[in-house]
Write a protein that holds these residues in place. Structure first.
Motif, PDB file in Angstrom:
ATOM      1  N   GLU A   1       0.833  -1.233   0.171  1.00 27.73           N
ATOM      2  CA  GLU A   1       0.149  -0.059   0.155  1.00 27.73           C
ATOM      3  C   GLU A   1       0.753   1.297  -0.002  1.00 27.73           C
ATOM      4  O   GLU A   1       0.712   2.122  -0.638  1.00 27.73           O
ATOM      5  CB  GLU A   1      -0.815   0.124   1.273  1.00 27.73           C
ATOM      6  CG  GLU A   1      -2.145  -0.939   1.229  1.00 27.73           C
ATOM      7  CD  GLU A   1      -1.551  -2.418   1.360  1.00 27.73           C
ATOM      8  OE1 GLU A   1      -2.748  -3.282   0.913  1.00 27.73           O
ATOM      9  OE2 GLU A   1      -0.553  -2.793   1.860  1.00 27.73           O
ATOM     10  N   ARG A   2       1.907   1.376   0.875  1.00 22.55           N
ATOM     11  CA  ARG A   2       2.854   2.439   0.796  1.00 22.55           C
ATOM     12  C   ARG A   2       3.354   2.768  -0.444  1.00 22.55           C
ATOM     13  O   ARG A   2       3.714   3.822  -1.136  1.00 22.55           O
ATOM     14  CB  ARG A   2       3.966   2.342   2.293  1.00 22.55           C
ATOM     15  CG  ARG A   2       3.325   2.487   3.472  1.00 22.55           C
ATOM     16  CD  ARG A   2       4.278   2.542   4.389  1.00 22.55           C
ATOM     17  NE  ARG A   2       5.335   1.484   4.726  1.00 22.55           N
ATOM     18  CZ  ARG A   2       5.311   0.538   4.968  1.00 22.55           C
ATOM     19  NH1 ARG A   2       4.253  -0.136   5.522  1.00 22.55           N
ATOM     20  NH2 ARG A   2       6.151  -0.599   4.881  1.00 22.55           N
ATOM     21  N   TYR A   3       3.835   1.575  -1.338  1.00 20.81           N
ATOM     22  CA  TYR A   3       4.386   1.685  -2.403  1.00 20.81           C
ATOM     23  C   TYR A   3       3.646   2.410  -3.505  1.00 20.81           C
ATOM     24  O   TYR A   3       3.839   3.284  -4.301  1.00 20.81           O
ATOM     25  CB  TYR A   3       4.822   0.263  -2.696  1.00 20.81           C
ATOM     26  CG  TYR A   3       5.309   0.286  -4.440  1.00 20.81           C
ATOM     27  CD1 TYR A   3       6.470   0.677  -4.765  1.00 20.81           C
ATOM     28  CD2 TYR A   3       4.498  -0.349  -5.472  1.00 20.81           C
ATOM     29  CE1 TYR A   3       6.817   0.595  -6.094  1.00 20.81           C
ATOM     30  CE2 TYR A   3       4.709  -0.430  -6.645  1.00 20.81           C
ATOM     31  CZ  TYR A   3       6.236  -0.051  -6.974  1.00 20.81           C
ATOM     32  OH  TYR A   3       6.397  -0.156  -8.394  1.00 20.81           O
ATOM     33  N   TYR A   4       2.201   2.004  -3.582  1.00 23.15           N
ATOM     34  CA  TYR A   4       1.424   2.429  -4.706  1.00 23.15           C
ATOM     35  C   TYR A   4       1.111   3.833  -4.192  1.00 23.15           C
ATOM     36  O   TYR A   4       0.248   4.689  -5.116  1.00 23.15           O
ATOM     37  CB  TYR A   4       0.046   1.549  -4.916  1.00 23.15           C
ATOM     38  CG  TYR A   4       0.787   0.396  -5.783  1.00 23.15           C
ATOM     39  CD1 TYR A   4       0.948   0.705  -7.077  1.00 23.15           C
ATOM     40  CD2 TYR A   4       0.876  -0.905  -5.579  1.00 23.15           C
ATOM     41  CE1 TYR A   4       1.384  -0.165  -8.101  1.00 23.15           C
ATOM     42  CE2 TYR A   4       1.311  -1.775  -6.409  1.00 23.15           C
ATOM     43  CZ  TYR A   4       1.530  -1.351  -7.816  1.00 23.15           C
ATOM     44  OH  TYR A   4       2.195  -2.321  -8.746  1.00 23.15           O
ATOM     45  N   GLU A   5       0.812   4.217  -2.920  1.00 24.27           N
ATOM     46  CA  GLU A   5       0.335   5.502  -2.456  1.00 24.27           C
ATOM     47  C   GLU A   5       1.426   6.356  -2.751  1.00 24.27           C
ATOM     48  O   GLU A   5       1.179   7.615  -2.447  1.00 24.27           O
ATOM     49  CB  GLU A   5      -0.120   5.397  -0.831  1.00 24.27           C
ATOM     50  CG  GLU A   5      -1.488   4.585  -0.922  1.00 24.27           C
ATOM     51  CD  GLU A   5      -1.674   4.182   0.840  1.00 24.27           C
ATOM     52  OE1 GLU A   5      -0.828   4.443   1.571  1.00 24.27           O
ATOM     53  OE2 GLU A   5      -2.693   3.648   0.669  1.00 24.27           O
ATOM     54  N   PHE A   6       2.432   6.114  -2.697  1.00 23.30           N
ATOM     55  CA  PHE A   6       3.798   6.979  -2.909  1.00 23.30           C
ATOM     56  C   PHE A   6       3.667   8.261  -3.878  1.00 23.30           C
ATOM     57  O   PHE A   6       3.127   7.810  -5.033  1.00 23.30           O
ATOM     58  CB  PHE A   6       5.093   6.155  -3.042  1.00 23.30           C
ATOM     59  CG  PHE A   6       6.352   7.036  -3.442  1.00 23.30           C
ATOM     60  CD1 PHE A   6       6.942   7.654  -2.396  1.00 23.30           C
ATOM     61  CD2 PHE A   6       6.494   7.210  -4.596  1.00 23.30           C
ATOM     62  CE1 PHE A   6       8.036   8.600  -2.571  1.00 23.30           C
ATOM     63  CE2 PHE A   6       7.804   8.005  -4.731  1.00 23.30           C
ATOM     64  CZ  PHE A   6       8.543   8.570  -3.759  1.00 23.30           C
ATOM     65  N   ASN A   7       3.835   9.472  -3.455  1.00 24.52           N
ATOM     66  CA  ASN A   7       3.687  10.521  -4.511  1.00 24.52           C
ATOM     67  C   ASN A   7       2.604  10.674  -5.302  1.00 24.52           C
ATOM     68  O   ASN A   7       2.821  10.747  -6.459  1.00 24.52           O
ATOM     69  CB  ASN A   7       5.006  10.427  -5.110  1.00 24.52           C
ATOM     70  CG  ASN A   7       5.532  11.633  -5.587  1.00 24.52           C
ATOM     71  OD1 ASN A   7       5.215  12.823  -5.308  1.00 24.52           O
ATOM     72  ND2 ASN A   7       6.353  11.857  -6.806  1.00 24.52           N
ATOM     73  N   GLY A   8       1.286  10.498  -4.778  1.00 21.83           N
ATOM     74  CA  GLY A   8       0.076  10.616  -5.542  1.00 21.83           C
ATOM     75  C   GLY A   8       0.048   9.355  -6.407  1.00 21.83           C
ATOM     76  O   GLY A   8      -0.579   9.818  -7.494  1.00 21.83           O
TER      77      GLY A   8
END
Length: 171
Positions: A132-139
């Protein structure tokens, strides 16, 4: 009374319902491993029951899909790597406390996104919530421009291939 198919009960198959080209370098969380009766013999040989079917399947999820999907394991080395996680009790416990991620990243992308004769699945164990953090990164940048190298320590197509462990992925 006519009845239709409940879309929530259908699990799409990558390569049939979802194009391989749509998932190249995308990252998925592995939920289950289906061996499809494929076995590994004492000498390490991977033996499938049907030459024309995948060695097995991974049930995966990712924010890039709105459903869980089945990812076919089409190469014996990719199957053997999955077994190194799911056949070893210590590894199973590590995955239970973390998450196993997979990406389809063939060395050479052939027509229709197929990877040819080399294996194309790469695995990494990361802390829970990494996907989730990977895909939420920087919009949601990685949805548009996948960068699995940020999670997977290395990609290997020849020589020693293994399931990586990355306790501190950099996004």
């Amino acid at each position: 009374m006519a009845q239709g198919i409940d879309p929530s009960s259908e699990v799409p198959l990558i390569g049939k319902d979802i194009k391989w080209t749509d998932i190249v370098r995308q990252v998925f969380r592995v939920l289950e491993f289906d061996r499809s009766d494929t076995i590994i013999l004492e000498d390490g040989t991977v033996k499938a029951t049907n030459f024309h079917k995948p060695y097995g399947y991974l049930l995966v999820e990712s924010p890039i899909l709105n459903v869980k999907a089945r990812l076919p394991i089409g190469h014996r080395d990719d199957f053997a790597l999955a077994c190194t996680v799911f056949d070893e009790p210590k590894a199973v416990e590590v995955v239970r406390q973390n998450e196993l991620l997979v990406t389809y990243f063939p060395k050479h992308k052939l027509p229709f996104g197929l990877g040819g004769i080399r294996h194309g699945l790469h695995y990494v164990i990361t802390p829970k919530g990494t996907l989730e953090r990977y895909y939420e990164f920087n919009g949601d940048e990685h949805m548009r421009n996948p960068a699995p190298e940020k999670l997977f320590k290395r990609f290997a197509w020849d020589g020693e291939i293994r399931v990586e462990v990355n306790p501190t992925p950099e996004l």
